[in-house]
Design an enzyme around this catalytic site. Structure first.
Site, PDB file in Angstrom:
ATOM      1  N   GLY A   1      73.961 -57.384  71.817  1.00 36.63           N
ATOM      2  CA  GLY A   1      74.030 -56.201  70.968  1.00 36.63           C
ATOM      3  C   GLY A   1      73.783 -56.653  69.529  1.00 36.63           C
ATOM      4  O   GLY A   1      74.420 -57.613  69.064  1.00 36.63           O
TER       5      GLY A   1
ATOM      6  N   ARG B   1      67.671 -65.587  69.708  1.00 33.98           N
ATOM      7  CA  ARG B   1      67.063 -64.355  70.236  1.00 33.98           C
ATOM      8  C   ARG B   1      66.180 -63.740  69.137  1.00 33.98           C
ATOM      9  O   ARG B   1      66.630 -63.597  67.997  1.00 33.98           O
ATOM     10  CB  ARG B   1      68.142 -63.367  70.706  1.00 33.98           C
ATOM     11  CG  ARG B   1      68.964 -63.899  71.890  1.00 33.98           C
ATOM     12  CD  ARG B   1      69.790 -62.796  72.521  1.00 33.98           C
ATOM     13  NE  ARG B   1      68.970 -61.847  73.248  1.00 33.98           N
ATOM     14  CZ  ARG B   1      69.442 -60.679  73.716  1.00 33.98           C
ATOM     15  NH1 ARG B   1      70.694 -60.342  73.501  1.00 33.98           N
ATOM     16  NH2 ARG B   1      68.648 -59.854  74.369  1.00 33.98           N
TER      17      ARG B   1
ATOM     18  N   ASP C   1      67.803 -52.478  67.867  1.00 38.12           N
ATOM     19  CA  ASP C   1      67.814 -53.912  67.546  1.00 38.12           C
ATOM     20  C   ASP C   1      67.028 -54.210  66.284  1.00 38.12           C
ATOM     21  O   ASP C   1      67.270 -55.197  65.607  1.00 38.12           O
ATOM     22  CB  ASP C   1      67.254 -54.716  68.714  1.00 38.12           C
ATOM     23  CG  ASP C   1      68.183 -54.580  69.900  1.00 38.12           C
ATOM     24  OD1 ASP C   1      68.032 -53.608  70.657  1.00 38.12           O
ATOM     25  OD2 ASP C   1      69.096 -55.415  70.017  1.00 38.12           O
TER      26      ASP C   1
HETATM   27  O1  MRU Z   1      69.810 -57.407  75.159  1.00 35.76           O
HETATM   28  P1  MRU Z   1      70.980 -56.762  74.476  1.00 35.76           P
HETATM   29  O2  MRU Z   1      72.084 -56.404  75.394  1.00 35.76           O
HETATM   30  O3  MRU Z   1      71.440 -57.574  73.296  1.00 35.76           O
HETATM   31  O4  MRU Z   1      70.383 -55.417  73.902  1.00 35.76           O
HETATM   32  C1  MRU Z   1      71.219 -54.552  73.187  1.00 35.76           C
HETATM   33  C2  MRU Z   1      70.594 -53.281  72.796  1.00 35.76           C
HETATM   34  O5  MRU Z   1      69.434 -53.036  73.049  1.00 35.76           O
HETATM   35  C3  MRU Z   1      71.424 -52.345  71.987  1.00 35.76           C
HETATM   36  O6  MRU Z   1      71.122 -51.028  72.265  1.00 35.76           O
HETATM   37  C4  MRU Z   1      71.185 -52.617  70.489  1.00 35.76           C
HETATM   38  O7  MRU Z   1      71.393 -53.975  70.204  1.00 35.76           O
HETATM   39  C5  MRU Z   1      72.051 -51.811  69.617  1.00 35.76           C
HETATM   40  S1  MRU Z   1      73.725 -52.348  69.693  1.00 35.76           S
HETATM   41  C6  MRU Z   1      74.686 -51.484  68.614  1.00 35.76           C
END
Ligand code: MRU
Length: 345
Positions: free
Chosen positions: A46, A88, A236
């Site tokens: 996230g 990431r 993101d």
């Molecule tokens: O791969 P992830 O679980 O890190 O992806 C997270 C998301 O796509 C969320 O929707 C995004 O980071 C927003 S979190 C407030």
């Protein structure tokens, strides 16, 4: 509730999101390499939570550095920043947090090594605290857009677990419900990593918010049946023109929402907006291990040798976005001008 990521006794403690909801296990990370690995392996995930974790990883790297000489210490910090920055690629909050920590280093060039270490730990704690406050403001601003007894569809997990606490998209739902709106949620399962099934369903249930779990391919059907009043997702990375990157499948939901004339909102802090890129085509999309697609519950379900793609995010063009909810207010079209204004508030 529960802590997502915490600075405790000069270590970083994280709830292991890979094994939720089966087990609530907290990992104690004692050096920056362990924090970097935890981000890469999605112990923590996230965008805002990744940013907070990177800041804490940086602070840990500084604190545990053995170099007494200032120049050597600064070289070590550069290495720490590089390792954390290579975990990431899509969530810009990671780079935002590292830039902020590096900014503290630059602004305090006169401090001794020990004083700078202390200052960096303090900054990481501040970033953590601020994130929760920001999410509460997002919740307040976004909560106003939702009407009483609405059902909101969300994709992935943009909840407390994806932040330092409270959440962005789920923060909006919490904000609406704190204002007495009785909003309920439909959560997409979010293949292939199942953030909806495992995390959104878990945290909303724990918080006693009415939640119904559906598979990703059910969203259109639910909309056509009139069961969804709005979509709220996190992001993101948001480009300066309002194109948004979020978990793979978000684009599909946005197109469906437009077809059904359902508002599609994106909730995110300013730290998710990347003013250095002009549109969504410049957002780097992470490709993850194909095992996430070929295997289910640890078991291979696809034939061996099959071609597989596994992009973790997609980009939704701004024309599908009804509003971007931030801590500084809600931006609507035209996005480029509106977003620019946010930064001068
Ligand atoms: O791969 P992830 O679980 O890190 O992806 C997270 C998301 O796509 C969320 O929707 C995004 O980071 C927003 S979190 C407030």
């Amino acid at each position: 509730m529960f802590e997502i990521v915490e600075w405790k006794n000069n270590t970083v403690v994280m709830i292991d999101q890979r094994i939720l909801p089966a087990k609530e296990v907290y990992l104690v990370l004692k050096d920056y390499n362990a924090v970097a690995k935890a981000i890469k392996d999605m112990v923590v995930r996230g965008a805002p939570a990744i940013g907070v974790s990177a800041a804490m990883g940086f602070a840990l790297g500084a604190l545990k550095a053995k170099q007494k000489d200032k120049k050597a210490f600064l070289r070590e910090l550069k290495k720490v920043s590089k390792v954390l920055g290579a975990t990431r690629p899509t969530a810009v909050n990671l780079f935002w947090a590292l830039e902020r920590m590096n900014g503290v280093v630059e602004a305090n060039a006169d401090l001794s090594v020990d004083a700078l270490k202390e200052r960096l730990v303090q900054e990481a704690k501040t970033i953590h605290k601020e994130d929760i406050e920001i999410n509460r403001s997002i919740g307040k601003n976004g909560g106003k857009l939702l009407k009483k007894n609405w059902t909101v569809l969300t994709h992935c997990n943009a909840g407390a677990l994806a932040t330092a606490g409270y959440g962005t998209a789920l923060g909006v739902i919490r904000g609406a419900n704190e204002a007495g709106k009785n909003v309920s949620v439909f959560a997409d399962e979010t293949r292939p990593f199942m953030q909806g099934t495992r995390l959104t369903a878990w945290e909303l249930k724990k918080d006693k918010i009415d939640v119904t779990l559906i598979t990703d391919n059910m969203a259109g059907h639910m909309m056509s049946k009139g069961l969804i009043d709005a979509v709220v997702v996190g992001s993101d990375r948001i480009a300066s023109n309002g194109d948004i990157a979020n978990k793979i499948g978000t684009y599909m939901v946005a197109v469906l929402a437009k077809e059904h004339k359902i508002p599609f909102y994106v909730a995110a802090p300013l730290s998710t907006i990347d003013m250095n890129i002009k549109d969504g085509t410049e957002i780097p999309i992470e490709e993850r291990d194909i095992k996430e697609v070929t295997h289910f519950g640890g078991k291979r379900v696809a034939p061996t040798g099959i071609n597989v793609l596994n992009p973790a995010f997609d980009v939704t063009p701004n024309r599908y976005v009804s509003g971007i909810i931030t801590e500084k207010g809600v931006v609507t079209r035209p996005y480029r001008a509106g977003i620019k204004k946010l930064f001068s508030k």
